[in-house]
Design an enzyme around this catalytic site. Structure first.
Site: not given
Ligand SMILES: NC(=O)c1ccc[n+]([C@@H]2O[C@H](COP(=O)([O-])OP(=O)(O)OC[C@H]3O[C@@H](n4cnc5c(N)ncnc54)[C@H](O)[C@@H]3O)[C@@H](O)[C@H]2O)c1
Length: 276
Positions: A164, A171
Site C-alpha cells: 500500500y 489515507k
Molecule cells: N478497491 C479497493 O479495494 C478499495 C478499498 C478501500 C478504499 N478504496 C478507495 O475507494 C476510492 C475509489 O477507488 P476504486 O477502488 O473505486 O477505484 P477506481 O479506479 O474505480 O476509482 C478511482 C477514481 O479516482 C479518479 N481519479 C484519480 N485521479 C484523479 C484526479 N486527479 N482527478 C479526478 N479524479 C481522479 C479516477 O478517475 C477513478 O475514477 C479510492 O479512494 C480508493 O482508495 C478502494
C-alpha cells in the site's frame, strides 16, 4: 424503487468504470430515489468519459444525469463542476468523494524509497482533494440546510499493509481530514464521514500488489468469512446520505467483513462448529 433518498441531490466523483466503488454507490443511491450528477477524470483518450456515458445510459436517460469533467488538482475544474451540478440539480445535499491516485512505481517501492514527488502527488489527489471539494460543496449544502459528505478509505491508514506504500500516508491524512472537516462544518449541519472498504477489484486496486491474497485472506479469516461487494458499500453510502445517519459525523465506518477488529492476521478464531 425505494425512496429513502427521494429529493436528495448528490454529486458522485470517481466513477471510472463499472467496477468503481463510486458506481456501486451511484447505483445504491439511484435505487433509493436520489437525483445524481457525476464528474469524471478527463484523460487524453477519453476512455473514462466513454465508460461513464455508457453506464449512465444503463441507469436511465443520460440527460437526467449532469456529467462534468473534473480533475481534482484543478480549482477551476472543481468550481465549474460544483456550479454546474448544483444548477442542474437545483442544489446539493450529498457529495461522494471516491478518488485516489498514487504512481504505480511508488506503490511498488519500499516505503523508505517513495519519491518526494510521488508522495506529494498521492497526498494532493487522494487527501487534499477532499478539502478542496468540501470547500466547494459547503456553501451549496448550507443553502440546503445541511448535507452529507463522504469519502472512501482503507485500513492501511492505521496498520502497515504490504503493497500500500505511498497510498497509506494519504489515507491517514484523509481520515484526519474527515475529523477536522466534520468538526468545522458540523455547526452548519454538514456531516463528513469515511467508509473504510475491504478489498475490491477495481482499476485503482489493480496497482496494489497483493490484492488477490487480501481477498483470499478475507474469505478465509475475516469474521464474516466473505468478501464485500460494491452493493455493500453502496448500501452504507445510502445510510450516510440519508436522514437515518442524521447524528453521525466524523466517523470511519468499516465495510470490511469485520477484518478491522482482528488483532492478528494469522490466527483467525475457529468458528464454534470447527472448534475441537
Ligand atoms: N478497491 C479497493 O479495494 C478499495 C478499498 C478501500 C478504499 N478504496 C478507495 O475507494 C476510492 C475509489 O477507488 P476504486 O477502488 O473505486 O477505484 P477506481 O479506479 O474505480 O476509482 C478511482 C477514481 O479516482 C479518479 N481519479 C484519480 N485521479 C484523479 C484526479 N486527479 N482527478 C479526478 N479524479 C481522479 C479516477 O478517475 C477513478 O475514477 C479510492 O479512494 C480508493 O482508495 C478502494
Amino acid at each position: 424503487m425505494n425512496e429513502l433518498l427521494k429529493g436528495n441531490r448528490a454529486l458522485i466523483m470517481g466513477v471510472a468504470d463499472k467496477h468503481s466503488i463510486a458506481w456501486g454507490i451511484a447505483q445504491g443511491m439511484h435505487r433509493q430515489g436520489a437525483s445524481l450528477a457525476f464528474t469524471f477524470q478527463h484523460e487524453p483518450r477519453g476512455r473514462i468519459e466513454r465508460n461513464v456515458r455508457k453506464l449512465l445510459s444503463e441507469l436511465g436517460n443520460p440527460q437526467d444525469f449532469p456529467l462534468m469533467a473534473c480533475d481534482v488538482t484543478s480549482d477551476s475544474d472543481i468550481d465549474n463542476a460544483f456550479r454546474t451540478s448544483a444548477a442542474a440539480l437545483g442544489g446539493l445535499d450529498t457529495l461522494v468523494h471516491a478518488i485516489a491516485y498514487a504512481d504505480r512505481e511508488d506503490l511498488n517501492r519500499p516505503f523508505s524509497e517513495i519519491s518526494r514527488n510521488g508522495y506529494k502527488m498521492a497526498m494532493e489527489i487522494s487527501a487534499y482533494s477532499l478539502n478542496a471539494v468540501a470547500r466547494a460543496a459547503s456553501p451549496l449544502m448550507e443553502q440546503a440546510g445541511g448535507g452529507s459528505i463522504m469519502t472512501l478509505t482503507y485500513n492501511a491508514a492505521e496498520k502497515a499493509v504490504p503493497g500500500y506504500s505511498a497510498m497509506a500516508p494519504a489515507k491517514a491524512a484523509l481520515e484526519a481530514g474527515v475529523r477536522y472537516l466534520a468538526a468545522e462544518l458540523g455547526p452548519r449541519k454538514i456531516r463528513v464521514n469515511a467508509i473504510s472498504a475491504g478489498p475490491l477489484r477495481t482499476l485503482s486496486a489493480s496497482a496494489v500488489k497483493g490484492m488477490t491474497v487480501l481477498r483470499r485472506w478475507t474469505e478465509a479469516a475475516s469474521p464474516l468469512r466473505e468478501n464485500i461487494t460494491l452493493e455493500d458499500v453502496g448500501n452504507t453510502a445510502v445510510f450516510l446520505a440519508s436522514d437515518m445517519s442524521r447524528m453521525v459525523t466524523g466517523n470511519t465506518i468499516f465495510v470490511d467483513s469485520g477484518t478491522y477488529i482482528l488483532g492478528s492476521q494469522v490466527a483467525a478464531m475457529p468458528a464454534p462448529e470447527d472448534a475441537g
